[in-house]
Design a protein around this motif. Structure first.
Motif: not given
Length: 921
Positions: A736, A740, A743
């Motif tokens: 994750k 992130s 992103e």
């Protein structure tokens, strides 16, 4: 140019008139109302394309009252020295017909109006030049120079054709400069807005570097955790080798779960179908009433069509009746023979009548006594029967009214239910939207027309300036147009053309939307018609209820009247009264007087009938035939009217069927599915029971699994799995974070790309701003130059006219003053008479001086603007005193003698002495 002859047929007040003109001064003399001005109007309308005195161009106004067409024929000598004939015919219901031929009858090639402009010798602005220079209308000879400055400017700008420069200055050139100013403001705001919304490029770049370092650290940690997780996974696999039996059980559980899933899906499908069926049932219930109404109207329509067929058959029968009348006419001939026989029978029967009269007279006394009493009973019986009949009739009517009230109540309830379904507020809102849309389309159409006119004006201006020769100054004007001006006009025309195409697309799009307006208008109309129907039904219902109460009161009143009539009598009702009456009738009958009377009556009737037949057959045979014929015609008219009414009713019902068609189709479409609702509910119930059974089996298998797990619980597989799951969670968490981070990196890159794009856009906008500012400066320069042109040209022309007019003034007056005509910003088209010691404005001159100056200017303008050497004066002496009339005639002769031809129309003979030809009407 010289007009030789004018011939008028059914034109204005002239039925047929031919007027011959000569070279020089022609005087048309006559009192008011003799048609003098009509002759000038004929010349003006067909040769110079002017409107009539009402301001219209249609030929209807020219045609004499009660005539279908009118003709004008003009023979003239043109500027090329040849003779031509111009023929024009006007019609009330179709366009005019026109031809132009030479004296040999050969048609002139090309457009007639263009040929006339060349042949008449008018240089430019054909209609305007004629209206304002060639012809001097009533009250304009002097007044045109005495008008207010603003009016003078409007009149003479039109005559000199210089208003185009003012229109360009105040019109599209101003619009262009204003548009550039607005575009510069908008661009400046866009550039500032772009600058304010742009993020810090350096700060975003630093954030990107930090995030890339973090991503590298997370990748290292993910690799280490993955290695430990793999080791634990291998240990768990070794343990699972000892769980074969447990897996078999789990497999069985999975099979049961698959079945559960299958039946769950089946249950969902059944529930979904049941919902659809329930919805279909609701739709069926909602549309049941329109569906039944549709079927009812369909039956009514069938009945009306049968009635229509019967009426058409009745039309055929009417034709047969007409044929029967002809047969009756043939039978009339045989009746004449019967009349002679009847007259012979009358003579024989008269003798029998006398014998019977004697016998009856003897029994008359006894009969009178019996008749008196019988008459009394008969009167009572009539009254009683009338009262009883009236009571019965009112009772029947009472029942009918109750039935009508019930029917009206049901119909009112049905209409109110239908009324509630229509939402008038939504319809009104939508119609308001359509109204605004119509205004918008109209505005777009007006903009489109304005742009088309502007393009035409731009092209004309561009063409005139392209030669670099001013059309009025006739000299080189290099400053009027350069490459920048040419680019400006081309750009302006291109922009306007694109704008027109955009407007056309918008108009088409909005017109498509507007096509739905009629649907909402029809709904609105239906709403108000339904409202009106409901109000009428409510009124009818109240009226019928009042009528019912009145009938009930009438019945009570009749009961009272019947009771009063039978009181103190030998009978109790009409039946017992009839018995008493019957006894008297038997007694009267025993006298045998009835038989004798009957014989006498028959004899008298026979005589009367025979006499009547004679009289009727002698006097009424033809009348009867006529009445029969009229009756047949009436029947035919009634039948035709009934056919028309039935056709109208059929159309109404057909339209109603179209309105109900949607509800009818909805009912048919959903009825089958709605009927299947109970069957689907049974399927749902069956699926629920099956699902319950499967879940019970699954729970049994799970208990067996728990038993096996209890046997191997000492192996501590849970600890292994727990460690494995913890590692798995850690890996998920790291993933994750990596996602992130990735992103954020992508986001920072996009922001940097956006900044680069904004910088590029800002650069383009700055370049565009610079170009617009440059174009704006050029447009302002062009506008200022064009704004000065009109006044410069008019000053140059006025100077030339003033010089020639001064010479004309010196000729006709013998004085040395000169005419000065200027057009300054303050003094617009002001006329002065200038001498050695004075300079006087036109308004301050004496009457004689005003006339002489006006004549000098008029004559000069005629020579200056045309090659026609032709002039028309319409009532030039109107509103002039005697002295000014004489001065006008004296001075006008000096000007008119230089022209080939002039026509003067007047009601006084001031110009009689100077005329070469006098035409008196």
């Amino acid at each position: 140019m010289i007009i030789k002859r004018v011939k008028l047929e059914n034109y204005r007040s002239h039925s047929n008139i031919t007027v011959d003109f000569s070279k020089g001064v022609n005087l048309i003399l006559g009192k008011n109302g003799k048609g003098k001005t009509s002759i000038l109007e004929a010349i003006s309308s067909v040769m110079f394309n002017t409107k009539d005195r009402s301001g219209k161009e249609t030929g209807k106004n020219f045609i004499k009252f009660n005539e279908k067409s009118g003709k004008i024929e003009i023979e003239f000598t043109a500027n090329d020295g040849r003779d031509y004939i111009l023929k024009t015919e006007f019609f009330k219901t179709k366009p005019k017909k026109q031809s132009l031929t030479d004296i040999n009858g050969l048609d002139c090639e090309g457009d007639i109006q263009e040929n006339l402009e060349e042949l008449c010798g008018i240089k430019k602005g054909f209609e305007e030049t004629y209206e304002n220079i060639v012809i001097a209308k009533q009250n304009e000879f002097i007044n045109i120079f005495k008008a207010k400055p603003k009016d003078r400017e409007e009149i003479f700008n039109k005559i000199f054709n210089t208003q185009i420069y003012k229109e360009m200055y105040d019109g599209f050139l101003k619009e262009a400069t204003d548009k550039y100013t607005k575009q510069i403001d908008y661009l400046s705001k866009d550039i500032n807005s772009l600058k304010d919304n742009m993020e810090d490029k350096e700060e975003i770049s630093n954030f990107l570097k930090e995030e890339e370092v973090l991503k590298e650290s997370l990748n290292t940690e993910f690799s280490k955790t993955t290695e430990i997780s793999t080791k634990l996974s291998n240990e768990i696999k070794d343990y699972e080798a000892d769980e074969i039996n447990l897996k078999n059980l789990i497999s069985n559980i999975e099979d049961e779960e698959n079945k559960i899933e299958k039946y769950s899906n089946l249950l969902k499908d059944n529930i979904l179908e049941a919902k659809k069926a329930k919805k279909a049932k609701t739709i069926v219930e909602e549309n049941e009433k329109p569906y039944l109404e549709y079927l009812e109207i369909e039956d009514k329509l069938k009945d009306f069509r049968e009635i229509h067929t019967n009426l058409l058959q009745e039309q055929k029968l009417n034709t047969q009746y007409q044929n029967n009348i002809e047969k009756l006419e043939l039978s009339n001939k045989t009746l004449k023979t019967d009349i002679a026989n009847l007259e012979e029978n009358i003579s024989k029967n008269s003798e029998k009548k006398d014998s019977l009269d004697k016998n009856i007279a003897e029994l008359k006394s006894k009969e009178e006594d019996l008749t008196s009493k019988l008459k009394e009973y008969e009167n009572l019986l009539i009254k009683l029967e009338d009262l009883e009949k009236t009571k019965k009739k009112n009772s029947d009517k009472h029942l009918e009214k109750k039935t009508e009230i019930n029917i009206l109540g049901k119909e009112l309830s049905a209409k109110k239910d239908l009324f509630v379904l229509i939402n008038i507020e939504d319809i009104e809102k939508q119609l308001t939207v359509f109204k605004d849309l119509e205004k918008e389309i109209k505005s777009l159409e007006e903009d489109k027309i304005a742009f088309e006119i502007e393009i035409k004006t731009l092209k004309n201006a561009s063409n005139e300036l392209s030669s670099k020769i001013c059309p009025y100054l006739k000299e080189n004007c290099e400053n009027l147009k350069d490459k920048e001006a040419d680019d400006y006009f081309s750009s302006k025309i291109s922009i306007r053309t694109e704008t027109i195409e955009d407007l056309k697309k918008k108009i088409e799009e909005k017109t498509v939307i507007l096509a739905e307006k009629s649907v909402f208008e029809e709904k609105k109309k239906q709403y108000f018609e339904l409202d009106k129907t409901i109000k009428n039904l409510e009124l009818s219902l109240k009226t019928e209820e009042v009528n019912l109460k009145e009938i009930e009161l009438n019945i009570k009143s009749l009961d009272i009247s019947i009771q009063q009539l039978i009181e103190n009598q030998e009978f109790q009702d009409s039946t017992s009264l009839k018995e008493h009456k019957k006894g008297l009738e038997v007694e009267l009958k025993n006298l045998n007087l009835d038989e004798k009377r009957e014989n006498l009556k028959n004899l008298i009737e026979s005589l009367d009938l025979e006499k009547e037949k004679i009289l009727k057959n002698q006097s009424s045979i033809e009348n009867n035939l006529k009445e029969i014929d009229e009756y047949c015609k009436k029947i035919k008219a009634d039948t035709d009217k009934n056919i028309e009414n039935v056709t109208s009713e059929i159309k109404i019902f057909e339209n109603k069927l179209i309105e109900l068609k949607t509800s009818y189709n909805e009912y048919i479409k959903n009825n089958v599915l709605a009927k299947d609702l109970e069957n689907l509910l049974l399927k749902v119930e069956k699926s629920i029971k099956e699902l319950y059974s499967l879940r019970f089996n699954k729970n049994s298998l799970k208990e067996k699994v728990f038993s096996l797990e209890d046997k191997i619980k000492n192996i501590k597989i849970d600890e292994l799995r727990e460690k494995f799951n913890i590692l798995k969670d850690e890996l998920n968490e790291i993933s994750k974070k990596l996602g992130s981070s990735q992103e954020k990196i992508e986001n920072y890159k996009k922001i940097l790309e956006k900044i680069a794009s904004q910088e590029e856009k800002q650069k383009k906008l700055l370049d565009e701003l610079k170009k617009l500012e440059d174009k704006s400066n050029r447009a302002n320069l062009i506008r200022n130059e064009v704004g000065k042109m009109g006044r410069a040209i008019s000053k140059y022309m006025l100077s030339g006219i003033s010089n020639i007019a001064s010479l004309n003034f010196n000729k006709i007056t013998g004085r040395t003053e000169r005419i000065e005509w200027s057009n300054d910003e303050k003094d617009k088209y002001v006329l002065y008479l200038v001498g050695q010691e004075r300079k006087i404005a036109f308004e301050q001159l004496s009457g004689g001086e005003q006339v002489s100056v006006a004549i000098a200017i008029r004559g000069t303008m005629t020579e200056y603007f045309t090659n026609s050497r032709f002039m028309i004066l319409d009532e030039p002496t109107n509103n002039l005193d005697t002295e000014r009339k004489k001065l006008l005639a004296e001075y006008m002769g000096e000007i008119l003698k230089n022209l080939d031809q002039s026509i003067i129309v007047t009601h006084d003979d001031t110009f009689r002495e100077m005329a070469e030809k006098i035409i008196e009407l």
